[in-house]
Design a protein around this motif. Structure first.
Motif, PDB file in Angstrom:
ATOM      1  N   GLN A 195      44.354   5.177   1.076  1.00  0.00           N
ATOM      2  CA  GLN A 195      44.286   6.541   1.599  1.00  0.00           C
ATOM      3  C   GLN A 195      45.683   7.073   1.901  1.00  0.00           C
ATOM      4  O   GLN A 195      46.027   8.194   1.528  1.00  0.00           O
ATOM      5  N   THR A 214      47.531  10.158  -0.193  1.00  0.00           N
ATOM      6  CA  THR A 214      47.986  11.331   0.552  1.00  0.00           C
ATOM      7  C   THR A 214      49.472  11.570   0.303  1.00  0.00           C
ATOM      8  O   THR A 214      49.893  12.697   0.017  1.00  0.00           O
ATOM      9  N   LYS A 225      44.191  14.529  -3.821  1.00  0.00           N
ATOM     10  CA  LYS A 225      43.060  14.805  -2.943  1.00  0.00           C
ATOM     11  C   LYS A 225      42.130  13.614  -3.019  1.00  0.00           C
ATOM     12  O   LYS A 225      41.918  13.052  -4.103  1.00  0.00           O
ATOM     13  N   HIS A 226      41.545  13.223  -1.876  1.00  0.00           N
ATOM     14  CA  HIS A 226      40.682  12.060  -1.879  1.00  0.00           C
ATOM     15  C   HIS A 226      39.678  12.131  -0.732  1.00  0.00           C
ATOM     16  O   HIS A 226      39.838  12.934   0.197  1.00  0.00           O
ATOM     17  N   LYS A 227      38.686  11.278  -0.816  1.00  0.00           N
ATOM     18  CA  LYS A 227      37.657  11.218   0.217  1.00  0.00           C
ATOM     19  C   LYS A 227      37.213   9.761   0.328  1.00  0.00           C
ATOM     20  O   LYS A 227      36.976   9.108  -0.682  1.00  0.00           O
ATOM     21  N   LEU A 228      37.108   9.258   1.562  1.00  0.00           N
ATOM     22  CA  LEU A 228      36.647   7.909   1.785  1.00  0.00           C
ATOM     23  C   LEU A 228      35.126   7.864   1.697  1.00  0.00           C
ATOM     24  O   LEU A 228      34.448   8.801   2.095  1.00  0.00           O
ATOM     25  N   SER A 229      34.613   6.755   1.206  1.00  0.00           N
ATOM     26  CA  SER A 229      33.171   6.559   1.201  1.00  0.00           C
ATOM     27  C   SER A 229      32.888   5.105   1.549  1.00  0.00           C
ATOM     28  O   SER A 229      33.786   4.280   1.596  1.00  0.00           O
TER      29      SER A 229
END
Length: 67
Positions: free
Chosen positions: A52, A56, A61-65
């Motif tokens: 992450q 950044t 652009k990213h999203k944790l799951s």
């Protein structure tokens, strides 16, 4: 054999060579093994925080799951 923790980066938008370069960079930062295949980066171990931070820093652009 099973129950190994893997950090997966997927839904990458960009060229295959860029994905391979990102995979190499993340493996180096995490100090782990892994692979780049099927449009995904698989890192051996739980490196969500490091990944992450790196994504950044690199402007992705990213999203944790997951849990």
């Amino acid at each position: 054999l099973g129950n190994k923790v893997v950090t997966k980066v997927y839904n990458f938008v960009g060229a295959e060579d860029d994905l391979k370069d990102l995979g190499k960079h993340l493996k180096s930062k995490c100090g782990c093994g892994g692979s780049v295949k099927g449009g995904q980066i698989l890192l051996q171990g739980d490196f969500r925080a490091i990944v992450q931070k790196e994504l950044t820093t690199m402007g992705y652009k990213h999203k944790l799951s997951g849990g």
